[in-house]
Design a protein around this motif. Structure first.
Motif, PDB file in Angstrom:
ATOM      1  N   VAL A 131       0.865  -1.178   0.000  1.00 35.21           N
ATOM      2  CA  VAL A 131       0.000   0.000   0.000  1.00 35.21           C
ATOM      3  C   VAL A 131       0.902   1.229   0.000  1.00 35.21           C
ATOM      4  CG1 VAL A 131      -1.846  -1.198   1.233  1.00 35.21           C
ATOM      5  CG2 VAL A 131      -0.157   0.119   2.526  1.00 35.21           C
ATOM      6  N   TYR A 132       0.352   2.358  -0.407  1.00 34.32           N
ATOM      7  CA  TYR A 132       1.166   3.568  -0.513  1.00 34.32           C
ATOM      8  C   TYR A 132       1.403   4.219   0.844  1.00 34.32           C
ATOM      9  CZ  TYR A 132       1.046   3.557  -5.599  1.00 34.32           C
ATOM     10  OH  TYR A 132       1.219   3.214  -6.920  1.00 34.32           O
ATOM     11  N   ASN A 133       2.561   4.809   0.976  1.00 33.95           N
ATOM     12  CA  ASN A 133       2.955   5.493   2.199  1.00 33.95           C
ATOM     13  C   ASN A 133       2.323   6.887   2.282  1.00 33.95           C
ATOM     14  OD1 ASN A 133       4.478   6.001   4.597  1.00 33.95           O
ATOM     15  ND2 ASN A 133       5.951   7.159   3.377  1.00 33.95           N
ATOM     16  N   ASN A 134       1.915   7.272   3.480  1.00 37.25           N
ATOM     17  CA  ASN A 134       1.439   8.629   3.753  1.00 37.25           C
ATOM     18  C   ASN A 134       0.385   9.068   2.741  1.00 37.25           C
ATOM     19  OD1 ASN A 134       1.319  11.057   5.139  1.00 37.25           O
ATOM     20  ND2 ASN A 134       2.964  12.000   3.940  1.00 37.25           N
ATOM     21  N   PHE A 135      -0.675   8.275   2.629  1.00 34.22           N
ATOM     22  CA  PHE A 135      -1.704   8.497   1.615  1.00 34.22           C
ATOM     23  C   PHE A 135      -3.097   8.379   2.240  1.00 34.22           C
ATOM     24  CE2 PHE A 135      -3.774   6.649  -2.437  1.00 34.22           C
ATOM     25  CZ  PHE A 135      -4.185   7.910  -2.842  1.00 34.22           C
ATOM     26  N   PRO A 136      -3.444   9.313   3.140  1.00 36.74           N
ATOM     27  CA  PRO A 136      -4.767   9.254   3.761  1.00 36.74           C
ATOM     28  C   PRO A 136      -5.865   9.566   2.752  1.00 36.74           C
ATOM     29  CG  PRO A 136      -3.631  11.293   4.364  1.00 36.74           C
ATOM     30  CD  PRO A 136      -2.633  10.448   3.618  1.00 36.74           C
ATOM     31  N   GLY A 161       6.644   3.701  -1.370  1.00 41.26           N
ATOM     32  CA  GLY A 161       6.578   5.050  -1.897  1.00 41.26           C
ATOM     33  C   GLY A 161       6.190   5.046  -3.357  1.00 41.26           C
ATOM     34  N   ALA A 162       5.647   6.151  -3.819  1.00 41.51           N
ATOM     35  CA  ALA A 162       5.271   6.280  -5.229  1.00 41.51           C
ATOM     36  C   ALA A 162       6.491   6.680  -6.041  1.00 41.51           C
ATOM     37  CB  ALA A 162       4.171   7.319  -5.389  1.00 41.51           C
ATOM     38  N   ASP A 163       6.724   5.986  -7.155  1.00 41.20           N
ATOM     39  CA  ASP A 163       7.810   6.327  -8.067  1.00 41.20           C
ATOM     40  C   ASP A 163       7.283   7.332  -9.097  1.00 41.20           C
ATOM     41  OD1 ASP A 163      10.236   6.219  -9.564  1.00 41.20           O
ATOM     42  OD2 ASP A 163      10.550   4.156  -8.900  1.00 41.20           O
ATOM     43  N   GLU A 164       7.970   7.467 -10.203  1.00 38.53           N
ATOM     44  CA  GLU A 164       7.586   8.469 -11.190  1.00 38.53           C
ATOM     45  C   GLU A 164       6.299   8.121 -11.929  1.00 38.53           C
ATOM     46  OE1 GLU A 164      10.800   9.317 -13.797  1.00 38.53           O
ATOM     47  OE2 GLU A 164      12.117  10.093 -12.223  1.00 38.53           O
ATOM     48  N   SER A 165       5.952   6.836 -12.019  1.00 36.68           N
ATOM     49  CA  SER A 165       4.750   6.431 -12.740  1.00 36.68           C
ATOM     50  C   SER A 165       4.185   5.170 -12.115  1.00 36.68           C
ATOM     51  CB  SER A 165       5.054   6.173 -14.222  1.00 36.68           C
ATOM     52  OG  SER A 165       5.865   5.011 -14.356  1.00 36.68           O
ATOM     53  N   MET A 166       2.930   4.867 -12.445  1.00 37.35           N
ATOM     54  CA  MET A 166       2.317   3.642 -11.960  1.00 37.35           C
ATOM     55  C   MET A 166       3.032   2.415 -12.510  1.00 37.35           C
ATOM     56  SD  MET A 166       0.230   1.889 -10.211  1.00 37.35           S
ATOM     57  CE  MET A 166      -0.740   3.200  -9.485  1.00 37.35           C
ATOM     58  N   GLU A 167       3.523   2.500 -13.742  1.00 36.52           N
ATOM     59  CA  GLU A 167       4.286   1.395 -14.307  1.00 36.52           C
ATOM     60  C   GLU A 167       5.515   1.090 -13.455  1.00 36.52           C
ATOM     61  OE1 GLU A 167       3.042   3.897 -15.976  1.00 36.52           O
ATOM     62  OE2 GLU A 167       1.881   3.099 -17.661  1.00 36.52           O
ATOM     63  N   ASP A 168       6.196   2.142 -12.981  1.00 39.30           N
ATOM     64  CA  ASP A 168       7.344   1.948 -12.100  1.00 39.30           C
ATOM     65  C   ASP A 168       6.923   1.297 -10.793  1.00 39.30           C
ATOM     66  OD1 ASP A 168       9.030   3.166 -13.941  1.00 39.30           O
ATOM     67  OD2 ASP A 168       8.802   5.154 -13.056  1.00 39.30           O
ATOM     68  N   ASP A 169       5.785   1.726 -10.247  1.00 36.22           N
ATOM     69  CA  ASP A 169       5.312   1.157  -8.985  1.00 36.22           C
ATOM     70  C   ASP A 169       5.002  -0.324  -9.127  1.00 36.22           C
ATOM     71  OD1 ASP A 169       5.534   3.701  -7.994  1.00 36.22           O
ATOM     72  OD2 ASP A 169       3.384   4.135  -8.060  1.00 36.22           O
ATOM     73  N   GLY A 221      10.665  -6.022  -8.538  1.00 40.52           N
ATOM     74  CA  GLY A 221      11.337  -5.559  -7.341  1.00 40.52           C
ATOM     75  C   GLY A 221      12.208  -4.357  -7.639  1.00 40.52           C
ATOM     76  N   HIS A 222      12.454  -3.556  -6.622  1.00 42.52           N
ATOM     77  CA  HIS A 222      13.274  -2.361  -6.772  1.00 42.52           C
ATOM     78  C   HIS A 222      14.739  -2.744  -6.955  1.00 42.52           C
ATOM     79  CE1 HIS A 222      14.921   1.658  -5.948  1.00 42.52           C
ATOM     80  NE2 HIS A 222      13.696   2.115  -6.166  1.00 42.52           N
ATOM     81  N   TYR A 223      15.482  -1.935  -7.693  1.00 45.48           N
ATOM     82  CA  TYR A 223      16.893  -2.240  -7.932  1.00 45.48           C
ATOM     83  C   TYR A 223      17.718  -2.216  -6.641  1.00 45.48           C
ATOM     84  CZ  TYR A 223      17.811   2.821  -7.689  1.00 45.48           C
ATOM     85  OH  TYR A 223      17.922   4.122  -7.270  1.00 45.48           O
ATOM     86  N   LEU A 224      17.196  -1.574  -5.610  1.00 46.55           N
ATOM     87  CA  LEU A 224      17.880  -1.562  -4.322  1.00 46.55           C
ATOM     88  C   LEU A 224      17.581  -2.811  -3.497  1.00 46.55           C
ATOM     89  CD1 LEU A 224      17.418   2.172  -3.247  1.00 46.55           C
ATOM     90  CD2 LEU A 224      19.470   1.077  -4.173  1.00 46.55           C
ATOM     91  N   GLY A 225      16.681  -3.660  -4.012  1.00 41.57           N
ATOM     92  CA  GLY A 225      16.350  -4.892  -3.304  1.00 41.57           C
ATOM     93  C   GLY A 225      15.067  -4.776  -2.513  1.00 41.57           C
TER      94      GLY A 225
END
Length: 303
Positions: free
Chosen positions: A45-50, A86-94, A102-106
């Motif tokens: 779920v998205y962070n800080n998204f009330p 967190g939300a990235d630049e686009s929904m495709e990225d998310d 998975g994220h490149y940072l793991g």
């Protein structure tokens, strides 16, 4: 007429498919099996998204999506592990970061991600993901003082009054360009809807435009002082969108289980009750249907 080369390629492809089918079926069922073995469904779920997902004063992850995640897990007979992302630049990225790669940072991926667009055209463009379980239709609305009412002409009203929007959103882009830019100077930007509504309550702006759920939640106990309703948006194809869940392509057994669980939650009014707890008006998705992206990239649907 078929060429010999074409026939050979087709025969080889069919042989390969027959050899792979048992393994593919095993892979499809293994995701749900692993979830039940470990007793946990991991939901992104998205962070800080009330009001959908945020931390309360005790640091607990709460919100509409967080509660739906827990209800889905309970329906599957397991507990929920909420992955806040967190939300990235686009929904495709998310979707790439949290569902299929998975994220490149793991950090891996979640079993399910909530609050994703439930749209056949979007699904065709993102064939590494299966989109299932629509649970809500979001809608762009405007909030104004009750005496004004929402049956207003945006060009006339916003030519005279300031309207608050969240920066870099559909509503923001629309109002900046609508009516040949005639009201763009009346648009006031905020980092989020909560800040815009706070300015409305202080009388610093006359209206707030944006997603219904976020505006209603932010109005809170002062909601009776304001009128909230659809905003006229001529030239825009749609002012609403369906939201659903996403799982990794190939996890069809898990996708079907999530679809069935969400269907039951809707029928039992569990989803609408969750929305009510967060002071948000519940709206059914425009069409309750199952949309899957098959391995060939095509969309299959059933009402």
């Amino acid at each position: 007429m078929y060429r010999i080369k074409d026939i050979l390629i087709f025969a080889a492809a069919m042989a390969s498919l027959m050899l792979q089918s048992p393994a593919m079926a095993e892979d499809e069922s293994s995701a749900l099996d692993r979830i039940r073995e470990r007793g946990v469904l991991e939901v992104a779920v998205y962070n800080n998204f009330p009001p959908f997902s945020y931390r309360d004063e005790k640091g607990r992850i709460v919100g509409i999506d967080a509660d739906i995640a827990r209800a889905l897990a309970k329906s599957l007979g397991v507990s929920a592990a909420i992955r806040v992302v967190g939300a990235d630049e686009s929904m495709e990225d998310d979707l790439r970061n949290n569902v299929w790669k998975g994220h490149y940072l793991g950090g891996g991926v979640a079993d399910v991600m909530l609050h994703v667009p439930y749209d056949a055209a979007f699904a065709e463009e993102n064939d590494r993901v299966q989109f299932v379980a629509p649970y809500y239709r979001e809608q762009v609305v405007v909030a104004v003082e009750k005496g004004v009412g929402t049956n207003l002409d945006p060009l006339d009203y916003f030519s005279r009054e300031k309207v608050g929007v969240e920066l870099d959103t559909l509503t923001d882009f629309y109002l900046l360009s609508a009516y040949n830019g005639k009201i763009r100077n009346q648009v006031v930007h905020f980092s989020n809807i909560g800040q815009a509504v706070a300015a409305l309550k202080k009388g610093e702006i006359a209206a707030v435009a944006g997603p219904r759920s976020e505006i209603e939640f932010a109005l809170g106990e002062h909601a009776d002082n304001y009128a909230v309703g659809p905003i006229q948006m001529p030239g825009l194809r749609t002012s609403g969108w369906d939201l659903g869940a996403a799982v990794k392509q190939g996890n069809s057994v898990l996708a079907e289980a999530v679809e069935q669980a969400m269907t039951q939650l809707r029928k039992q009014s569990s989803v609408s009750k969750i929305f009510a707890q967060y002071r948000s008006t519940y709206q059914l998705p425009s069409r309750i249907r199952l949309v899957r992206v098959e391995s060939n990239g095509r969309i299959s649907q059933r009402d």
